[in-house]
Design a protein around this motif. Structure first.
Motif, mmCIF file in Angstrom:
data_model
loop_
_atom_site.group_PDB
_atom_site.id
_atom_site.type_symbol
_atom_site.label_atom_id
_atom_site.label_comp_id
_atom_site.label_asym_id
_atom_site.label_seq_id
_atom_site.Cartn_x
_atom_site.Cartn_y
_atom_site.Cartn_z
ATOM 1 N N GLY A 128 -6.525 -23.808 127.181
ATOM 2 C CA GLY A 128 -5.628 -23.018 128.017
ATOM 3 C C GLY A 128 -6.067 -21.587 128.217
ATOM 4 N N TYR A 129 -7.099 -21.156 127.485
ATOM 5 C CA TYR A 129 -7.628 -19.798 127.661
ATOM 6 C C TYR A 129 -8.230 -19.681 129.050
ATOM 7 C CZ TYR A 129 -10.231 -15.492 126.637
ATOM 8 O OH TYR A 129 -10.726 -14.210 126.652
ATOM 9 N N TYR A 130 -7.813 -18.689 129.822
ATOM 10 C CA TYR A 130 -8.299 -18.612 131.201
ATOM 11 C C TYR A 130 -9.046 -17.320 131.531
ATOM 12 C CZ TYR A 130 -3.845 -16.109 132.360
ATOM 13 O OH TYR A 130 -2.778 -15.242 132.429
ATOM 14 N N GLY A 131 -9.501 -16.616 130.506
ATOM 15 C CA GLY A 131 -10.338 -15.441 130.731
ATOM 16 C C GLY A 131 -11.800 -15.824 130.900
ATOM 17 N N ASN A 132 -12.639 -14.831 131.077
ATOM 18 C CA ASN A 132 -14.083 -15.061 131.159
ATOM 19 C C ASN A 132 -14.626 -15.383 129.772
ATOM 20 O OD1 ASN A 132 -14.976 -14.268 134.060
ATOM 21 N ND2 ASN A 132 -13.556 -12.641 133.454
ATOM 22 N N ALA A 133 -15.328 -16.497 129.679
ATOM 23 C CA ALA A 133 -15.828 -16.943 128.374
ATOM 24 C C ALA A 133 -17.283 -17.369 128.487
ATOM 25 C CB ALA A 133 -14.968 -18.090 127.840
ATOM 26 N N PHE A 134 -18.096 -16.488 129.041
ATOM 27 C CA PHE A 134 -19.513 -16.823 129.201
ATOM 28 C C PHE A 134 -20.375 -15.580 129.008
ATOM 29 C CE2 PHE A 134 -18.174 -15.466 133.424
ATOM 30 C CZ PHE A 134 -19.215 -14.654 133.828
ATOM 31 N N VAL A 135 -21.642 -15.834 128.788
ATOM 32 C CA VAL A 135 -22.662 -14.786 128.771
ATOM 33 C C VAL A 135 -23.800 -15.263 129.673
ATOM 34 C CG1 VAL A 135 -22.133 -13.829 126.502
ATOM 35 C CG2 VAL A 135 -23.643 -15.821 126.659
ATOM 36 N N PHE A 136 -24.738 -14.383 129.987
ATOM 37 C CA PHE A 136 -25.896 -14.827 130.773
ATOM 38 C C PHE A 136 -27.197 -14.378 130.120
ATOM 39 C CE2 PHE A 136 -24.451 -10.877 132.478
ATOM 40 C CZ PHE A 136 -23.313 -11.105 133.244
ATOM 41 N N ASN A 166 -21.533 -21.030 129.322
ATOM 42 C CA ASN A 166 -20.115 -21.009 128.983
ATOM 43 C C ASN A 166 -19.894 -21.368 127.530
ATOM 44 O OD1 ASN A 166 -17.172 -21.746 128.998
ATOM 45 N ND2 ASN A 166 -17.441 -21.296 131.164
ATOM 46 N N ALA A 167 -18.974 -20.660 126.892
ATOM 47 C CA ALA A 167 -18.677 -20.889 125.478
ATOM 48 C C ALA A 167 -17.595 -21.940 125.270
ATOM 49 C CB ALA A 167 -18.251 -19.591 124.806
ATOM 50 N N ARG A 168 -16.936 -22.367 126.350
ATOM 51 C CA ARG A 168 -15.869 -23.361 126.205
ATOM 52 C C ARG A 168 -16.444 -24.706 125.757
ATOM 53 N NH1 ARG A 168 -14.020 -20.313 130.392
ATOM 54 N NH2 ARG A 168 -11.825 -19.689 130.326
ATOM 55 N N GLY A 169 -15.694 -25.367 124.906
ATOM 56 C CA GLY A 169 -16.097 -26.695 124.472
ATOM 57 C C GLY A 169 -17.241 -26.708 123.483
ATOM 58 N N LYS A 170 -17.733 -25.539 123.125
ATOM 59 C CA LYS A 170 -18.830 -25.457 122.158
ATOM 60 C C LYS A 170 -18.278 -24.916 120.842
ATOM 61 C CE LYS A 170 -22.419 -24.658 125.624
ATOM 62 N NZ LYS A 170 -21.591 -24.748 126.825
ATOM 63 N N ARG A 171 -18.928 -25.297 119.754
ATOM 64 C CA ARG A 171 -18.489 -24.825 118.438
ATOM 65 C C ARG A 171 -19.031 -23.428 118.202
ATOM 66 N NH1 ARG A 171 -19.443 -30.283 114.725
ATOM 67 N NH2 ARG A 171 -17.928 -31.592 115.840
ATOM 68 N N VAL A 172 -18.591 -22.529 119.063
ATOM 69 C CA VAL A 172 -19.085 -21.158 119.011
ATOM 70 C C VAL A 172 -17.954 -20.220 118.635
ATOM 71 C CG1 VAL A 172 -20.155 -19.300 120.326
ATOM 72 C CG2 VAL A 172 -20.915 -21.647 120.676
ATOM 73 N N ALA A 187 -33.643 -19.722 126.941
ATOM 74 C CA ALA A 187 -32.555 -18.813 127.317
ATOM 75 C C ALA A 187 -31.199 -19.465 127.067
ATOM 76 C CB ALA A 187 -32.697 -18.407 128.783
ATOM 77 N N LYS A 188 -31.038 -20.695 127.502
ATOM 78 C CA LYS A 188 -29.768 -21.393 127.304
ATOM 79 C C LYS A 188 -29.416 -21.529 125.834
ATOM 80 C CE LYS A 188 -28.593 -25.134 129.193
ATOM 81 N NZ LYS A 188 -28.697 -26.572 129.536
ATOM 82 N N GLY A 189 -30.428 -21.732 125.020
ATOM 83 C CA GLY A 189 -30.202 -21.976 123.600
ATOM 84 C C GLY A 189 -29.791 -20.755 122.804
ATOM 85 N N GLN A 190 -29.735 -19.590 123.458
ATOM 86 C CA GLN A 190 -29.380 -18.370 122.727
ATOM 87 C C GLN A 190 -27.892 -18.251 122.412
ATOM 88 O OE1 GLN A 190 -31.406 -14.588 123.991
ATOM 89 N NE2 GLN A 190 -32.268 -15.869 125.602
ATOM 90 N N LEU A 191 -27.061 -19.059 123.086
ATOM 91 C CA LEU A 191 -25.623 -18.922 122.887
ATOM 92 C C LEU A 191 -25.198 -19.367 121.490
ATOM 93 C CD1 LEU A 191 -22.804 -18.255 123.875
ATOM 94 C CD2 LEU A 191 -22.644 -20.581 124.804
#
Length: 462
Positions: A315-323, A303-309, A348-352
């Motif tokens: 309040g954003y409620y769309g899909n905010a992730f990659v796999f 998930n990209a939420r809460g990360k400095r990405v 793998a996790k560190g690729q975001l």
């Protein structure tokens, strides 16, 4: 008193006719585009969530069906896209036609007390899920169908079950919980706007102009030129009609046992998610008995939420992730110590990064929104911090709140309390029957204490 087993409990649900719940006030009629992350093929499916609530003496005389139905109508004023219908434009672009038609709602009554269900029934997968979340014929499509289906089932004790089905293109777990928390606020008597205002702004996760792929995306690479829209496990040569679901509980004891299979530096530097994911991936691959030279994958929902990405607004409620995916030959994954799998999970996790996320959106647009790879892939999604177990409609927190089970090749990690009151994580898996039996045996060897500490050998006795 002994708790009836699923095979002896006489359980029935009486449902009223489904109805449409519309926003309590007029809402804008407009077209709103989903993001290029939202409308990929791999998210075009329905996600079932279920929550079990005990009776609360302070709520005596209040009907959960009425309370939740009215709160839902108030919530849809602010989240009005959920009351619309999806349409598809050029290049398979999904948009919400905000028609205000409403969401499907079912009122139901069960013939037992919620305590009679027992711990094994509440733990996913619930054997009564079809009774507790009735799939209204003709409502399961992605286009032109209600975006939410809700069933509230009252029990004779005063408890109830809240079950809901979400069109995944609209929200991820965090965005969905944000919506449900708003329903909870109105159900508990709020008359104000939501404490967290919803933010649409799906353009924040759209492809660049012009789109250009700058990263390697193993999670899509074998399907870049296909138009397949079928999610097929394709895990082995077994008939996939033989698939079974089972869930596994991991408390502190089980996690401690798995860590004993790791060298000291990895034990102390690895999260529970990383350790558990490496263990499940390795055990699952061994159980599948694949050709040793086959490439297997693990995709970690990140998930990209809460990360400095991407600096997504609150309040954003769309899909905010990659796999992003980890790859290995089956032989290397199965024969190497657990630390090998763990290092792949960490990588793998560190690729975001922001660039990675942008590159995914660009790939999806360039390649026509393909499905992620399914062959020899295992997808894990950690929902333990998403907040499903915190949703309060006035009757307190649920005794279980989370995904109703595994979905094909996807496992969800969910917070759960064991029958002994121990906090932990429950993970449902879906596998062919004979593969599941082998998986259980493999996992048993990893978590059954006492486990010999492989990296702390005792001194030899002479």
């Amino acid at each position: 008193m002994a708790t009836p087993s699923p095979s002896t409990l006489v359980f029935s649900v009486r449902r009223r006719e489904p109805e449409l719940v519309v926003p309590a006030k007029p809402t804008p009629h407009e077209i709103k585009q989903l993001s290029d992350i939202d409308d990929q093929e791999g998210l075009r499916f329905q996600v079932p969530v279920i929550m079990f609530y005990k009776s609360d003496p302070s709520m005596k005389g209040k009907d959960p069906v009425k309370v939740i139905r009215e709160a839902l109508a108030e919530t849809l004023v602010f989240y009005y896209p959920f009351a619309g219908r999806l349409v598809e434009g050029p290049n398979r672009k999904l948009m919400v036609d905000c028609t205000g038609e409403g969401v499907l709602f079912i009122e139901a009554d069960a013939n037992v007390r919620i305590e009679q269900l027992g711990h094994d029934i509440i733990q996913p997968p619930c054997p009564y899920s079809k009774e507790l979340l009735y799939h209204v014929p003709g409502s399961e499509g992605i286009l032109g169908c209600p975006l939410l289906l809700i069933q509230v089932t009252r029990f004779i004790c005063g408890g109830f079950i809240f079950a809901i089905r979400l069109n995944h293109t609209m929200s991820d777990a965090y965005g969905f919980v944000q919506f449900l928390n708003t329903v909870g606020e109105f159900a508990r008597g709020s008359t104000d706007a939501p404490s967290l205002s919803p933010v649409w702004q799906r353009e924040l996760l759209n492809a660049r102009h012009p789109p250009h792929i700058t990263c390697t995306h193993h999670e899509y690479e074998e399907l870049l030129d296909t138009k397949s829209t079928t999610i097929d496990m394709d895990e082995d040569d077994n008939n996939n009609n033989n698939m079974v679901q089972r869930s596994f509980f991991f408390g502190p004891q089980e996690i401690r046992a798995i860590r004993k299979h790791l060298p000291q530096h990895l034990r102390t530097s690895s999260s529970t998610f990383e350790v558990l994911t490496a263990c499940l991936w390795r055990c699952r691959t061994i159980a599948l008995q694949l050709d040793q030279e086959e490439i297997v994958r693990l995709s970690c929902v990140t998930n990209a939420r809460g990360k400095r990405v991407l600096h997504l607004p609150s309040g954003y409620y769309g899909n905010a992730f990659v796999f992003p995916a980890a790859l290995s030959k089956a032989r290397l994954l199965c024969t190497n110590p657990l630390g090998y799998a763990l290092q792949l999970v960490k990588t793998a996790k560190g690729q975001l990064t922001e660039e990675y996320m942008r590159s995914v959106a660009d790939l999806l647009v360039i390649k026509g929104r393909p499905l992620y790879i399914t062959k020899r892939n295992y997808i894990v999604s950690d929902t333990t911090r998403s907040g499903f177990d915190e949703i309060n409609f006035g009757w307190g927190k649920p005794i279980y709140g989370g995904l109703a089970g595994a979905i094909s090749l996807i496992s969800f990690y969910v917070r759960f309390k064991s029958s002994g009151g121990e906090d932990g994580i429950v993970v449902p898996l879906c596998l062919p029957q004979e593969v599941m039996e082998r998986f259980q045996e493999e996992l048993k060897g990893m978590i059954q204490e006492p486990v010999e500490d492989l990296y702390d050998p005792k001194p030899a006795k002479f």
